[in-house]
Design a protein around this motif. Sequence first.
Motif, PDB file in Angstrom:
ATOM      1  N   SER A 106      -4.298  -3.879   4.912  1.00 58.57           N
ATOM      2  CA  SER A 106      -5.305  -3.818   3.839  1.00 58.57           C
ATOM      3  C   SER A 106      -6.184  -5.051   3.894  1.00 58.57           C
ATOM      4  O   SER A 106      -5.705  -6.174   3.875  1.00 58.57           O
ATOM      5  CB  SER A 106      -4.621  -3.749   2.467  1.00 58.57           C
ATOM      6  OG  SER A 106      -3.747  -2.657   2.432  1.00 58.57           O
ATOM      7  N   ASP A 147      -3.817  -2.531  -5.601  1.00 63.73           N
ATOM      8  CA  ASP A 147      -3.116  -2.872  -4.354  1.00 63.73           C
ATOM      9  C   ASP A 147      -3.932  -3.963  -3.694  1.00 63.73           C
ATOM     10  O   ASP A 147      -5.080  -3.752  -3.288  1.00 63.73           O
ATOM     11  CB  ASP A 147      -3.029  -1.625  -3.453  1.00 63.73           C
ATOM     12  CG  ASP A 147      -2.531  -1.987  -2.051  1.00 63.73           C
ATOM     13  OD1 ASP A 147      -1.754  -2.958  -1.924  1.00 63.73           O
ATOM     14  OD2 ASP A 147      -2.946  -1.313  -1.081  1.00 63.73           O
ATOM     15  N   SER A 189       0.839  -1.202   0.000  1.00 63.07           N
ATOM     16  CA  SER A 189       0.000   0.000   0.000  1.00 63.07           C
ATOM     17  C   SER A 189       0.876   1.254   0.000  1.00 63.07           C
ATOM     18  O   SER A 189       0.549   2.247  -0.658  1.00 63.07           O
ATOM     19  CB  SER A 189      -0.907  -0.002   1.222  1.00 63.07           C
ATOM     20  OG  SER A 189      -1.689  -1.165   1.228  1.00 63.07           O
ATOM     21  N   ARG A 209      -4.767   2.508   2.940  1.00 58.87           N
ATOM     22  CA  ARG A 209      -4.332   2.573   4.319  1.00 58.87           C
ATOM     23  C   ARG A 209      -3.033   1.797   4.497  1.00 58.87           C
ATOM     24  O   ARG A 209      -2.880   0.697   3.975  1.00 58.87           O
ATOM     25  CB  ARG A 209      -5.404   1.970   5.233  1.00 58.87           C
ATOM     26  CG  ARG A 209      -5.748   2.804   6.439  1.00 58.87           C
ATOM     27  CD  ARG A 209      -7.190   2.514   6.876  1.00 58.87           C
ATOM     28  NE  ARG A 209      -7.466   1.090   6.930  1.00 58.87           N
ATOM     29  CZ  ARG A 209      -7.184   0.322   8.012  1.00 58.87           C
ATOM     30  NH1 ARG A 209      -6.635   0.852   9.083  1.00 58.87           N
ATOM     31  NH2 ARG A 209      -7.487  -0.956   7.998  1.00 58.87           N
TER      32      ARG A 209
HETATM   33 MG   LIG Z   1      -1.716  -2.878   2.325  1.00 55.81          MG
END
Ligand SMILES: [Mg+2]
Length: 580
Positions: free
Chosen positions: A90, A132, A69, A82
């Motif tokens: 995540s 992501d 991330s 985040r």
């Molecule tokens: Mg992450």
Amino acid sequence: MADLYASLFEHARQWCERAERAGWLEAADAAAVAAVEQRTPADLFVDRPAGGGRPLVVAFFGGTGVGKSSLLNRLAGEVLARTGAERPTSREVTVYVHESVQLADLPPELPLDAVQIKRHASGAHRDVLWVDAPDIDSTEAANRRCALAWLPHVDLVCYVISPERYRDDVGWRVLRERGHKHGWLFVLNRWDEGDPRQVEDFARLLRDAGFSDPLVLPTCCLPAPARPLPTPDEFDQIHAVLVDLLRIHGVEDLARLGVRARLAELRAALQTAQRRLGDAAAWTRVTDSVRENWRAAAATIASGAEWSLRAVAARFAARDSGLGEYLRRYASVAGGRKHAEPLSAAEPGNIVLLNELTGQLWDEWSQAKLNACLDALEVGLRHAGLAATPVRRPLDAAGDSAGARVTQLLRDRVRQALAQPGDALTRVLRRGTGFLTAFLPTVALVWVAYAVLRGYHAAVQGQREFLGLAFAINSALVVLIAWAVPYALDQLLRPSLERTVLRALGTGLRAGLEDVGGELIRAVTVASDEAAEYRDAVETLVADIDRVGAERLGAAAPILARVTMAAAAGDAEMGPGIPA
Ligand SMILES: [Mg+2]
Ligand SMILES: Nc1nc2c(ncn2[C@@H]2O[C@H](COP(=O)(O)OP(=O)(O)OP(=O)(O)O)[C@@H](O)[C@H]2O)c(=O)[nH]1
């Protein structure tokens, strides 16, 4: 190419469905074909003009906490996903995509509540859709499921590892199975914690896994790392590599890699399924074994039936003995029938007896021998990995009719034998004796009548005495002998009914067993012809797969070789495609 793949896959699925319905495939074979990945990155987009009108799908995958991330945020220049110390951070997928790109409705296995889509207007990232993903090695099953569900939609995996964990990376073990389905970039993040030797060490691991010259890019996402980096950060290379790839190959060319890997999988699954159909040599072996098994079974049945045949012949002949039968036959001669036969099959009582006695000859024991022969064949088929059900079906039909076939031939042969008992020579001789039985006494009677007339005439003229008792006795003896000699000969030549019936039953049984054997071979031929049809269909399909898979990638450039796994043995059959 994705459309071509979809159509080939659909054909393969339909073929499997038909073959499974017909019993040629096990459910597992069809399931293995159905399990070949159908999803492609193109599914994420609406309007997919040929030539690649969609962005390249690039996804950050890797273990928890490696900085996936953080890398996306760094790329976007803003906080999209985040990041944090909580593991895993995540729990959803973040998609970073240009505002001009029209996304299709997400496939059902990609839960909407686990996706956040971030639009941007940056021209630099117009041609790439970034993803992501949650961690692939998660303790959270939902995270792992979500990450894996997205994988089929990814063109290029940006695999993120950390210096601390790269040697024991659970996620990589999962992902390397998919080596040929994607392009690969490796990011060694948290480089501030790394050692310069680790880049080469990791590259060596990747070379062992099949990457000839992998791209390993060290990065650090901390704005101010506590320690100096061992070598300069190569974050910008990520974008540069993608720009390079897209410039030379375009999305369609890269997507082809994934399609080729799916085609190779589809081909392998079809070929595994195809083994159930056997080849020409396998079917020759099956036919030979049916012939051989049946020969042995028929010999057993024939020798087992010998006693029954004798019993039937004896019972049949029993009707032909006794004074009553003799008189009946004599009456038929006297009644003008030229050749009285021992027993006429055409008489209703005899037909009933014939049917009754021959109907018992093919019994449960004979059927059990036949069934055992078919069971042995089925075991052989299964042992050889061939489908048994569609072969057993016509064989069972042939087996079910075996009793009726054998019985019919037994009856036919007995009827024929009774209609024409004995061999041809006997029949000619008996025609002679039959004629003489009537002719000689007649001649003798005419001769006696002539002698009587002449004697009477001479006696009336007074030339000699009237004929006396001696003449009468001698004349009667002449007539009797003239009848008795040919009659005795006829009786000698008359074939024994028991032997006639027994011989007819023997030839009938042999003919019947041969007929059943022929029917079994015909049943196998029906099955092998059907198998050949299915085989031809799948071979055509495999040839189409090979043709599509062998399409060369547009341009050869070293950059593509660096992000792809070397062709595996299975892929080599698909023809050249990835330039070395
Ligand atoms: Mg992450
Ligand atoms: N030292 C160091 N820490 C980093 C680096 N990159 C990210 N981090 C930190 O590592 C932690 C995890 O980063 P994330 O980006 O959330 O990692 P992730 O891979 O997305 O993790 P999950 O979402 O759990 O899969 C955060 O506290 C980041 O600040 C780096 O290059 N060096």
